[in-house]
Design a protein around this motif. Sequence first.
Motif, PDB file in Angstrom:
ATOM      1  N   ASP A  10      10.487  45.552  18.170  1.00  0.00           N
ATOM      2  CA  ASP A  10      10.079  46.341  18.480  1.00  0.00           C
ATOM      3  C   ASP A  10      10.134  47.647  17.905  1.00  0.00           C
ATOM      4  OD1 ASP A  10       9.189  45.002  20.306  1.00  0.00           O
ATOM      5  OD2 ASP A  10      10.558  44.852  21.676  1.00  0.00           O
ATOM      6  N   LEU A  11      11.408  48.554  17.573  1.00  0.00           N
ATOM      7  CA  LEU A  11      11.569  49.395  17.061  1.00  0.00           C
ATOM      8  C   LEU A  11      11.032  50.239  15.404  1.00  0.00           C
ATOM      9  CD1 LEU A  11      13.476  52.270  17.192  1.00  0.00           C
ATOM     10  CD2 LEU A  11      15.340  51.386  15.937  1.00  0.00           C
ATOM     11  N   ALA A  12      11.030  48.378  14.738  1.00  0.00           N
ATOM     12  CA  ALA A  12       9.847  48.840  13.657  1.00  0.00           C
ATOM     13  C   ALA A  12       8.264  49.360  14.233  1.00  0.00           C
ATOM     14  CB  ALA A  12      10.143  47.290  12.150  1.00  0.00           C
ATOM     15  N   LYS A  13       7.721  48.505  14.983  1.00  0.00           N
ATOM     16  CA  LYS A  13       6.432  48.063  15.153  1.00  0.00           C
ATOM     17  C   LYS A  13       6.730  49.352  15.827  1.00  0.00           C
ATOM     18  CE  LYS A  13       5.646  44.047  16.870  1.00  0.00           C
ATOM     19  NZ  LYS A  13       5.083  42.894  18.240  1.00  0.00           N
ATOM     20  N   ILE A  14       7.379  50.322  16.663  1.00  0.00           N
ATOM     21  CA  ILE A  14       7.323  52.395  17.120  1.00  0.00           C
ATOM     22  C   ILE A  14       7.054  52.980  15.444  1.00  0.00           C
ATOM     23  CG2 ILE A  14       8.086  53.543  17.908  1.00  0.00           C
ATOM     24  CD1 ILE A  14       9.160  51.837  20.076  1.00  0.00           C
ATOM     25  N   LEU A  15       8.156  52.325  14.801  1.00  0.00           N
ATOM     26  CA  LEU A  15       8.314  53.516  13.582  1.00  0.00           C
ATOM     27  C   LEU A  15       6.727  53.149  13.022  1.00  0.00           C
ATOM     28  CD1 LEU A  15      12.130  52.880  12.910  1.00  0.00           C
ATOM     29  CD2 LEU A  15      11.165  55.605  13.748  1.00  0.00           C
ATOM     30  N   ASN A  16       6.785  51.506  12.749  1.00  0.00           N
ATOM     31  CA  ASN A  16       5.177  52.003  11.974  1.00  0.00           C
ATOM     32  C   ASN A  16       3.575  52.873  12.141  1.00  0.00           C
ATOM     33  OD1 ASN A  16       6.256  50.820   9.656  1.00  0.00           O
ATOM     34  ND2 ASN A  16       5.638  47.900  10.480  1.00  0.00           N
ATOM     35  N   GLY A  17       4.009  52.369  13.897  1.00  0.00           N
ATOM     36  CA  GLY A  17       2.493  53.265  14.861  1.00  0.00           C
ATOM     37  C   GLY A  17       2.950  54.864  14.687  1.00  0.00           C
ATOM     38  N   ALA A  18       4.216  55.395  14.530  1.00  0.00           N
ATOM     39  CA  ALA A  18       4.246  56.450  14.813  1.00  0.00           C
ATOM     40  C   ALA A  18       3.856  57.230  13.352  1.00  0.00           C
ATOM     41  CB  ALA A  18       6.032  56.750  15.005  1.00  0.00           C
ATOM     42  N   ALA A  19       4.307  56.328  12.204  1.00  0.00           N
ATOM     43  CA  ALA A  19       4.216  56.924  10.943  1.00  0.00           C
ATOM     44  C   ALA A  19       2.679  56.609  10.678  1.00  0.00           C
ATOM     45  CB  ALA A  19       4.301  56.003   9.305  1.00  0.00           C
ATOM     46  N   GLY A  20       1.718  55.803  11.107  1.00  0.00           N
ATOM     47  CA  GLY A  20       0.704  55.883  10.999  1.00  0.00           C
ATOM     48  C   GLY A  20       0.001  57.425  11.708  1.00  0.00           C
ATOM     49  N   THR A  21       0.153  57.205  12.118  1.00  0.00           N
ATOM     50  CA  THR A  21      -0.396  58.430  13.503  1.00  0.00           C
ATOM     51  C   THR A  21       0.157  59.643  12.360  1.00  0.00           C
ATOM     52  OG1 THR A  21       0.591  57.468  15.237  1.00  0.00           O
ATOM     53  CG2 THR A  21       0.037  60.188  15.985  1.00  0.00           C
ATOM     54  N   ILE A  22       0.915  60.287  12.661  1.00  0.00           N
ATOM     55  CA  ILE A  22       2.192  61.163  11.703  1.00  0.00           C
ATOM     56  C   ILE A  22       1.035  61.839   9.503  1.00  0.00           C
ATOM     57  CG2 ILE A  22       3.438  62.648   9.497  1.00  0.00           C
ATOM     58  CD1 ILE A  22       5.864  61.278  12.212  1.00  0.00           C
ATOM     59  N   ALA A  23       0.842  60.074   9.213  1.00  0.00           N
ATOM     60  CA  ALA A  23      -0.940  60.206   8.224  1.00  0.00           C
ATOM     61  C   ALA A  23      -1.695  60.314   8.614  1.00  0.00           C
ATOM     62  CB  ALA A  23      -0.542  58.780   7.917  1.00  0.00           C
ATOM     63  N   MET A  25      -2.562  62.358  11.034  1.00  0.00           N
ATOM     64  CA  MET A  25      -3.029  63.809  11.435  1.00  0.00           C
ATOM     65  C   MET A  25      -2.946  64.744  10.274  1.00  0.00           C
ATOM     66  SD  MET A  25      -0.097  64.333  14.269  1.00  0.00           S
ATOM     67  CE  MET A  25       0.936  65.576  14.287  1.00  0.00           C
ATOM     68  N   GLY A  26      -1.963  64.522   9.314  1.00  0.00           N
ATOM     69  CA  GLY A  26      -1.939  65.306   8.099  1.00  0.00           C
ATOM     70  C   GLY A  26      -3.457  64.855   7.723  1.00  0.00           C
ATOM     71  N   ARG A  27      -3.667  64.178   7.371  1.00  0.00           N
ATOM     72  CA  ARG A  27      -5.090  63.626   6.637  1.00  0.00           C
ATOM     73  C   ARG A  27      -6.594  64.910   7.078  1.00  0.00           C
ATOM     74  NH1 ARG A  27      -3.689  58.341   6.424  1.00  0.00           N
ATOM     75  NH2 ARG A  27      -4.883  57.969   8.297  1.00  0.00           N
ATOM     76  N   GLU A  28      -6.012  64.678   8.663  1.00  0.00           N
ATOM     77  CA  GLU A  28      -7.132  65.420   9.601  1.00  0.00           C
ATOM     78  C   GLU A  28      -6.732  67.194   9.495  1.00  0.00           C
ATOM     79  OE1 GLU A  28      -8.106  66.451  14.552  1.00  0.00           O
ATOM     80  OE2 GLU A  28      -7.657  63.745  13.951  1.00  0.00           O
ATOM     81  N   ALA A  29      -5.674  67.622   9.286  1.00  0.00           N
ATOM     82  CA  ALA A  29      -5.438  69.411   9.910  1.00  0.00           C
ATOM     83  C   ALA A  29      -5.607  69.399   7.820  1.00  0.00           C
ATOM     84  CB  ALA A  29      -3.464  69.353   9.452  1.00  0.00           C
ATOM     85  N   GLU A  30      -5.541  68.344   7.049  1.00  0.00           N
ATOM     86  CA  GLU A  30      -6.314  68.627   5.204  1.00  0.00           C
ATOM     87  C   GLU A  30      -7.083  68.585   5.214  1.00  0.00           C
ATOM     88  OE1 GLU A  30      -6.309  66.438   0.683  1.00  0.00           O
ATOM     89  OE2 GLU A  30      -5.019  65.784   2.022  1.00  0.00           O
ATOM     90  N   SER A  31      -8.063  67.868   6.400  1.00  0.00           N
ATOM     91  CA  SER A  31      -9.637  67.825   6.209  1.00  0.00           C
ATOM     92  C   SER A  31     -10.434  69.562   6.793  1.00  0.00           C
ATOM     93  CB  SER A  31     -10.133  67.276   7.099  1.00  0.00           C
ATOM     94  OG  SER A  31     -11.255  67.333   6.659  1.00  0.00           O
TER      95      SER A  31
END
Length: 88
Positions: A10-23, A25-31
Motif C-alpha cells: 500500500d505504501l509503495a502504491k501511494i508513493l508511486n501515485g505521488a511520484a506520478g502526480t508530481i511528474a 505537475m512538472g510537465r504541466e508547469a513546464e508547458s
Amino acid sequence: MQTENRLFDDLAKILNGAAGTIAGMGREAESAARERAREWIGGLDFVSRDEFEAVKAMAAAARDENDALKARVDALEAKLAGGTAPAA
C-alpha cells in the motif's frame, strides 16, 4: 507477516501515485511556462529569419548599386574637370 507485506504494498502504491502526480505537475508547469514565453516573445517586434535574409540581400544589392553609381559620378567629375576618367 502478511499484514506487513500488505502495508508495504500500500505504501509503495501511494508513493508511486505521488511520484506520478508530481511528474505530471512538472510537465504541466513546464508547458504553461513555454506557452507564456511564446506569448511574451510573440508580442515583441521580432522579424522572421526569412524577412531578415530578404532585407540583408536588398541591403547588399543597394550597396553594390551605390558603389557603381559612385564610380560613374567619379568618372563624370573627372571628365568635366578635363582629366581622364579613372579605370573602373
